[in-house]
Design a protein around this motif. Structure first.
Motif, PDB file in Angstrom:
ATOM      1  N   PHE A  47       0.843  -1.191   0.000  1.00 56.09           N
ATOM      2  CA  PHE A  47       0.000   0.000   0.000  1.00 56.09           C
ATOM      3  C   PHE A  47       0.880   1.244   0.000  1.00 56.09           C
ATOM      4  O   PHE A  47       1.915   1.280   0.670  1.00 56.09           O
ATOM      5  CB  PHE A  47      -0.889  -0.020   1.243  1.00 56.09           C
ATOM      6  CG  PHE A  47      -1.612   1.262   1.514  1.00 56.09           C
ATOM      7  CD1 PHE A  47      -1.185   2.116   2.519  1.00 56.09           C
ATOM      8  CD2 PHE A  47      -2.718   1.621   0.768  1.00 56.09           C
ATOM      9  CE1 PHE A  47      -1.849   3.300   2.785  1.00 56.09           C
ATOM     10  CE2 PHE A  47      -3.391   2.801   1.016  1.00 56.09           C
ATOM     11  CZ  PHE A  47      -2.957   3.639   2.025  1.00 56.09           C
ATOM     12  N   ALA A  61       1.157   5.318   3.613  1.00 53.28           N
ATOM     13  CA  ALA A  61       2.104   4.392   4.218  1.00 53.28           C
ATOM     14  C   ALA A  61       3.232   5.206   4.857  1.00 53.28           C
ATOM     15  O   ALA A  61       3.591   6.278   4.355  1.00 53.28           O
ATOM     16  CB  ALA A  61       2.684   3.454   3.162  1.00 53.28           C
ATOM     17  N   SER A 106      -6.054  -0.071   3.568  1.00 48.84           N
ATOM     18  CA  SER A 106      -4.715  -0.304   3.043  1.00 48.84           C
ATOM     19  C   SER A 106      -4.535  -1.706   2.469  1.00 48.84           C
ATOM     20  O   SER A 106      -3.527  -1.979   1.826  1.00 48.84           O
ATOM     21  CB  SER A 106      -3.673  -0.059   4.134  1.00 48.84           C
ATOM     22  OG  SER A 106      -3.851  -0.970   5.194  1.00 48.84           O
TER      23      SER A 106
END
Length: 124
Positions: A47, A61, A106
């Motif tokens: 992600f 992230a 995510s």
């Protein structure tokens, strides 16, 4: 059905910038989230960033926080990923994805639609 088409990848030197675009077409949703993911050779998909379709909340992230910015242009049905201060470890194929609903997720498996990907290569 939803079609997602990424563009903007390329070769850049470390410290440089690129802007990726993801144009969406086809079925529309009252609420949705768009995500960017990447996959380097020999590594699992990871992600990168996500945004609520209305252009509100975002999620990054840790590896890209402060360097990458996700944004959207609802009039153009396009999501962008501005990537600054690029590092060789950012080299990967970048994919955009869409999931109905208004939660920032995510996990790639929670996204229903994917683009074909665009290559980003950062040289040292």
């Amino acid at each position: 059905q939803v079609q997602l088409v990424e563009s903007g990848g390329g070769l850049v030197q470390a410290g440089g910038s690129l802007r990726l675009s993801c144009a969406a077409s086809g079925r529309t949703f009252s609420s949705y989230a768009m995500g960017w993911f990447r996959q380097a050779p020999g590594k699992e998909r990871e992600f990168v960033a996500a945004i609520i379709g209305s252009g509100g909340s975002t999620y990054y992230a840790d590896s890209v926080k402060g360097r990458f910015t996700i944004s959207s242009d609802n009039a153009k049905n396009t999501v962008y990923l501005q990537m600054n201060s690029l590092k060789p470890e950012d080299t990967a194929v970048y994919y955009c994805a869409l999931r109905p609903g208004s939660y920032l997720i995510s996990q790639g498996g929670r996204y229903d639609y994917w683009g074909q990907g665009t290559q980003v290569t950062v040289s040292s």
